[in-house]
Motif scaffolding. Structure first.
Motif, PDB file in Angstrom:
ATOM      1  N   HIS A  96       0.739  -1.251  -0.179  1.00 10.23           N
ATOM      2  CA  HIS A  96       0.060   0.029  -0.023  1.00 10.23           C
ATOM      3  C   HIS A  96       0.876   1.265   0.066  1.00 10.23           C
ATOM      4  O   HIS A  96       0.657   2.164  -0.711  1.00 10.23           O
ATOM      5  CB  HIS A  96      -0.864  -0.098   1.246  1.00 10.23           C
ATOM      6  N   GLU A 144     -10.699   2.041  -1.921  1.00  8.20           N
ATOM      7  CA  GLU A 144     -11.438   1.159  -0.813  1.00  8.20           C
ATOM      8  C   GLU A 144     -12.820   1.239  -1.153  1.00  8.20           C
ATOM      9  O   GLU A 144     -13.624   0.072  -0.909  1.00  8.20           O
ATOM     10  CB  GLU A 144     -11.444   1.666   0.720  1.00  8.20           C
ATOM     11  N   GLU A 147     -12.891  -1.724  -3.654  1.00  4.32           N
ATOM     12  CA  GLU A 147     -12.831  -2.957  -3.156  1.00  4.32           C
ATOM     13  C   GLU A 147     -14.053  -3.394  -2.408  1.00  4.32           C
ATOM     14  O   GLU A 147     -14.515  -4.614  -2.584  1.00  4.32           O
ATOM     15  CB  GLU A 147     -11.773  -2.967  -2.049  1.00  4.32           C
ATOM     16  N   GLN A 165     -11.709  -6.602   0.836  1.00  2.00           N
ATOM     17  CA  GLN A 165     -11.588  -5.790   1.991  1.00  2.00           C
ATOM     18  C   GLN A 165     -11.670  -6.844   3.115  1.00  2.00           C
ATOM     19  O   GLN A 165     -12.292  -7.722   3.100  1.00  2.00           O
ATOM     20  CB  GLN A 165     -12.840  -4.833   2.146  1.00  2.00           C
ATOM     21  N   ASP A 170      -8.670  -3.001   8.583  1.00  2.00           N
ATOM     22  CA  ASP A 170      -7.847  -3.222   7.676  1.00  2.00           C
ATOM     23  C   ASP A 170      -7.912  -1.585   6.688  1.00  2.00           C
ATOM     24  O   ASP A 170      -6.821  -1.445   6.173  1.00  2.00           O
ATOM     25  CB  ASP A 170      -7.998  -4.173   6.801  1.00  2.00           C
ATOM     26  N   THR A 171      -8.987  -1.215   6.385  1.00  2.00           N
ATOM     27  CA  THR A 171      -9.175  -0.089   5.816  1.00  2.00           C
ATOM     28  C   THR A 171      -8.385   1.152   6.064  1.00  2.00           C
ATOM     29  O   THR A 171      -7.732   1.772   5.569  1.00  2.00           O
ATOM     30  CB  THR A 171     -10.698   0.333   5.695  1.00  2.00           C
ATOM     31  N   ASP A 174      -4.788   0.543   5.924  1.00  2.00           N
ATOM     32  CA  ASP A 174      -4.535   0.873   4.453  1.00  2.00           C
ATOM     33  C   ASP A 174      -4.353   2.350   4.185  1.00  2.00           C
ATOM     34  O   ASP A 174      -3.216   2.940   3.544  1.00  2.00           O
ATOM     35  CB  ASP A 174      -5.368   0.148   3.428  1.00  2.00           C
TER      36      ASP A 174
END
Length: 207
Positions: A96, A144, A147, A165, A170-171, A174
């Motif tokens: 990322h 995002e 995803e 995702q 996690d988002t 990222d």
């Protein structure tokens, strides 16, 4: 501030090695019927030739550091898709940050080229730092959402998607690592990318 650059010879060796591994991933996908490996491998291989195409077709040579940067970013993502994402949690953070740095670099180069090309547009140099961060954060949010859309499509069709995702945490992570990649470009970008922007501006003027 400039980072040390690899020699052209070393850059070509490293790039050739990564291309060979990417080709191996494509072959693996063909042999074992893995469409995800085939798609990621072929796309990444194509992207590694972008610097050469830019130099041959548009007369915009990229220095070895930038060429290696592009190749490494797509290589790391493809290796992650091949299985390293599942084995190493930090691999996703690394890719990322690298991908965000490419977006930041492209955004900076475009804005700088427009600034040089059009006398009616003036972008203060100190503004580029903020501009790079905003571009990457905006792109990260759009990514995002993309995803999330793939997750919805996967649930509706039962088809495995190449991206997914893994929850809100996690988002957020990222986006944090996207910001780190953007900060790297905002800090070092003017030293490494101004020359590319000037070559693009010269090409635009010639047309």
């Amino acid at each position: 501030m400039k980072l040390p650059r690899p020699s052209v010879r070393n850059q070509r060796r490293l790039t050739a090695g990564m291309r060979l591994l990417l080709a191996g991933i494509v072959v693996y996908g063909l042999v074992y019927g893995q469409p995800k490996a085939i798609t990621n491998g072929l796309l990444s291989l194509a992207i590694t030739f972008v610097p050469a195409v830019m130099e041959r077709n548009y007369g915009i040579p990229l220095d070895p550091w930038l060429g290696l940067w592009i190749t490494l970013a797509v290589f790391l993502h493809t290796m992650g898709s091949a299985g390293l994402y599942g084995h190493f949690e930090w691999w996703d953070h690394l890719t990322h940050a690298m991908s965000a740095s490419l977006v930041a670099g492209a955004g900076y180069t475009f804005a700088r080229a427009v600034d040089l090309h059009n006398d009616r547009i003036h972008i203060p140099r100190r503004f580029f730092f903020v501009y790079v961060l905003v571009v990457v954060l905006a792109f990260g949010v759009v990514w995002e959402l993309f995803e999330f859309g793939l997750d919805v499509a996967a649930d509706a069709t039962g088809i495995e998607m190449p991206l997914a995702q893994h929850g809100l945490d996690d988002t957020v992570r990222d986006l944090i690592f996207n910001s780190l990649g953007a900060l790297a470009v905002a800090t070092f970008g003017q030293a490494h990318l101004s020359g590319v922007a000037e070559k693009i501006q010269t090409s635009l003027t010639a047309r």
